[in-house]
Write a protein that holds these residues in place. Structure first.
Motif, mmCIF file in Angstrom:
data_model
loop_
_atom_site.group_PDB
_atom_site.id
_atom_site.type_symbol
_atom_site.label_atom_id
_atom_site.label_comp_id
_atom_site.label_asym_id
_atom_site.label_seq_id
_atom_site.Cartn_x
_atom_site.Cartn_y
_atom_site.Cartn_z
ATOM 1 N N ASP A 164 -1.487 0.305 -1.825
ATOM 2 C CA ASP A 164 -2.235 1.310 -2.582
ATOM 3 C C ASP A 164 -2.238 0.928 -4.066
ATOM 4 O OD1 ASP A 164 -3.486 3.739 -3.388
ATOM 5 O OD2 ASP A 164 -1.528 4.714 -3.622
ATOM 6 N N PRO A 165 -2.876 -0.187 -4.431
ATOM 7 C CA PRO A 165 -2.822 -0.655 -5.828
ATOM 8 C C PRO A 165 -3.497 0.282 -6.819
ATOM 9 C CG PRO A 165 -4.393 -1.958 -4.546
ATOM 10 C CD PRO A 165 -3.639 -1.118 -3.568
ATOM 11 N N GLU A 166 -4.367 1.164 -6.321
ATOM 12 C CA GLU A 166 -5.014 2.129 -7.207
ATOM 13 C C GLU A 166 -4.115 3.330 -7.500
ATOM 14 O OE1 GLU A 166 -8.064 1.588 -8.625
ATOM 15 O OE2 GLU A 166 -7.872 -0.384 -7.691
ATOM 16 N N GLY A 167 -3.003 3.446 -6.758
ATOM 17 C CA GLY A 167 -2.079 4.560 -6.973
ATOM 18 C C GLY A 167 -2.602 5.898 -6.505
ATOM 19 N N LYS A 168 -3.530 5.885 -5.562
ATOM 20 C CA LYS A 168 -4.121 7.147 -5.097
ATOM 21 C C LYS A 168 -3.110 8.014 -4.361
ATOM 22 C CE LYS A 168 -8.810 5.253 -4.744
ATOM 23 N NZ LYS A 168 -9.947 4.935 -3.844
ATOM 24 N N ASN A 169 -2.108 7.396 -3.719
ATOM 25 C CA ASN A 169 -1.116 8.161 -2.971
ATOM 26 C C ASN A 169 0.211 8.297 -3.710
ATOM 27 O OD1 ASN A 169 -2.842 8.468 -0.676
ATOM 28 N ND2 ASN A 169 -2.368 6.351 -0.103
ATOM 29 N N PHE A 170 0.215 7.953 -5.008
ATOM 30 C CA PHE A 170 1.405 8.098 -5.836
ATOM 31 C C PHE A 170 1.927 9.534 -5.755
ATOM 32 C CE2 PHE A 170 3.172 9.390 -9.954
ATOM 33 C CZ PHE A 170 4.191 8.470 -10.107
ATOM 34 N N PRO A 171 3.253 9.754 -5.623
ATOM 35 C CA PRO A 171 4.374 8.804 -5.750
ATOM 36 C C PRO A 171 4.858 8.217 -4.423
ATOM 37 C CG PRO A 171 5.254 11.013 -5.804
ATOM 38 C CD PRO A 171 3.755 11.165 -5.645
ATOM 39 N N TRP A 172 4.002 8.171 -3.460
ATOM 40 C CA TRP A 172 4.260 7.416 -2.229
ATOM 41 C C TRP A 172 5.405 7.963 -1.374
ATOM 42 C CZ3 TRP A 172 4.228 3.929 -6.756
ATOM 43 C CH2 TRP A 172 2.924 3.483 -7.055
ATOM 44 N N TYR A 173 5.378 9.290 -1.145
ATOM 45 C CA TYR A 173 6.336 9.851 -0.192
ATOM 46 C C TYR A 173 6.075 9.232 1.178
ATOM 47 C CZ TYR A 173 7.878 13.460 -3.449
ATOM 48 O OH TYR A 173 8.424 14.125 -4.529
ATOM 49 N N PRO A 174 7.110 8.790 1.889
ATOM 50 C CA PRO A 174 6.897 8.163 3.197
ATOM 51 C C PRO A 174 6.215 9.128 4.164
ATOM 52 C CG PRO A 174 9.134 7.759 2.417
ATOM 53 C CD PRO A 174 8.525 8.789 1.500
ATOM 54 N N PRO A 175 5.143 8.703 4.819
ATOM 55 C CA PRO A 175 4.463 9.587 5.773
ATOM 56 C C PRO A 175 5.293 9.740 7.041
ATOM 57 C CG PRO A 175 3.478 7.412 5.838
ATOM 58 C CD PRO A 175 4.479 7.391 4.720
ATOM 59 N N ALA A 176 5.128 10.874 7.708
ATOM 60 C CA ALA A 176 5.842 11.085 8.973
ATOM 61 C C ALA A 176 5.325 10.151 10.049
ATOM 62 C CB ALA A 176 5.690 12.539 9.415
#
Length: 425
Positions: free
Chosen positions: A284-296
């Motif tokens: 995710d180099p654009e940081g759209k999902n920042f701060p990157w909580y691990p998905p279930a």
């Protein structure tokens, strides 16, 4: 985080009511608990050469330490394949053991403490079960007499105090970063993968900062020469710990830094979000999902593949049909994700983590390789499989319609050790 700050589960609940001693007598687990007492969980196996090398050193430490301290006990958690192997190996040891037939507890401990390799010695507070140190074997190398036992690290919020510097070598108080998500970036000038990743991280950092989100990175150098540190840091737009700052080593132990580059993300309250920040940035180099909580639940790809190698995974292999792979993957995620989130919430309410990862195997190139490895034919899809590569085993649920209830059922059968396994070896 490997040392301190982990979920607290009483030792008696972790290990069960009874342990065994060298005379095969039952010992009440409660007898090794008490104020200012510590329990060492020793994950080891007779078949493991590094274990056989480390065990005599641990025996020497234990015997000498027990002469002056009664506040410490070790419990052997066997990874042996048979009870005969367990008995032979345990006959060399002077401490207690988890009964071999309590494979259910052994499996829970491996999951709880993310045991990826043995030998592993971790130290617990004997009452709360809080992890005091998860790298006790490494600590013994530099402190064989246990003068600093139990090698307890400071809490993360205590480590992250004092000053840092900018790339003009001006000091800045860490208090000024309160309320921000922090990235601790372990890297070095001499490391080629670091030199490749740093420009990518710089681009992502700048994009996140442009959005106004509260984020800062602190460079924790692994360089051995100050000139190398300074020249490398000059390329970076963020902050850094000073060269050879003792907090770097403390944080390296806290996050079990074994290789670099490594990016750790910490939330504004000082709680760990992920130690896999590098993979998150690359994905995710654009940081759209920042701060990157691990998905279930996630899709299998080159970034999530490490999870498959590290521990048990419940994998939903989707149907394959020319041109419709994305649609099948989307529907599979829509089915599996709510179940994974439900299970994660239930386990976290008990102070635990899910017993396995949840993965959808759709149309990535990695999926074809995994299917071939497991000898799963396209005609058998869709299929649910519980894969445990560290244990070299798989359990496939064939010939059944994939539903949320089936996913729940298969997970709970895994937890209760009711699955039928096929060896991968």
């Amino acid at each position: 985080m490997s040392c301190s700050g982990s979920a607290r589960i009483p030792v008696v609940e972790l290990l069960g009511d009874k342990l065994k001693n060298k005379d095969h007598e039952e010992i009440a687990t409660e007898s090794i608990t008490g104020n200012a007492k510590f329990v060492g969980l020793y994950f080891s196996g007779h078949w493991c050469a590094p274990c056989r090398s480390f065990t005599p050193k641990l025996i020497s430490f234990y015997n000498n330490f027990k002469k002056r301290e009664s506040s410490f006990e070790i419990v052997f958690i066997s990874s042996d394949e048979t009870e005969d192997q367990f008995n032979e190996y345990y006959s060399e040891m002077p401490w207690l053991a988890l009964p071999y037939n309590r494979r259910d507890i052994k499996r829970e401990l491996h999951i709880q403490y993310k045991v990826k390799g043995i030998p592993l010695l971790l130290i617990l507070d004997s009452i709360t079960g809080e992890v005091v140190c998860k790298n006790a074997g490494n600590e013994l190398k530099t402190d064989p007499e246990g003068k600093k036992f139990p090698w307890k690290l400071r809490p993360l919020n205590d480590i992250l105090t004092g000053n840092v510097i900018d790339n003009e070598m001006k000091t800045l108080s860490l208090d000024s970063l309160k309320g921000k998500v922090l990235g601790i970036y372990f890297s070095a000038h001499w490391c080629p993968p670091c030199k490749t990743f740093t420009p990518v991280l710089k681009g992502t950092y700048e994009k996140i900062k442009e959005t106004g989100q509260p984020f800062e990175i602190i460079f924790a150098t692994k360089d051995q020469k100050e000139d190398s540190f300074k020249s490398y840091f000059a390329e970076m737009p963020w902050l850094a710990f000073p060269f050879q700052d003792e907090r770097i080593e403390e944080l390296s132990k806290s996050f079990s830094v074994l290789g670099i580059p490594m990016l750790v993300i910490i939330d504004a309250e000082g709680k760990l979000i992920t130690t896999e920040g590098r993979g998150s940035v690359m994905q995710d180099p654009e940081g759209k999902n920042f701060p990157w909580y691990p998905p279930a639940c996630c899709e299998l790809d080159s970034f999530s593949a490490s999870m498959v190698n590290e521990g048990p995974c419940l994998i939903l292999f989707t149907e394959i049909e020319e041109g419709d792979d994305d649609e099948y993957s989307r529907k599979a995620l829509e089915m599996m994700k709510p179940v994974a989130e439900e299970i994660r919430a239930a386990e976290e309410a008990k102070g635990k983590e899910p017993a396995c990862k949840f993965i959808v195997a759709g149309d990535d190139d990695m999926v074809e390789s995994l299917q071939q490895f497991l000898s799963i034919a396209d005609e058998s899809l869709p299929m649910l499989a519980l894969l445990n590569i560290p244990r070299e085993q798989v359990s496939c649920c064939e010939g059944k319609e994939i539903t949320p209830d089936l996913i729940r059922e298969y997970y709970h059968k895994f937890v209760s050790d009711e699955l039928e396994w096929t060896s991968l070896s």
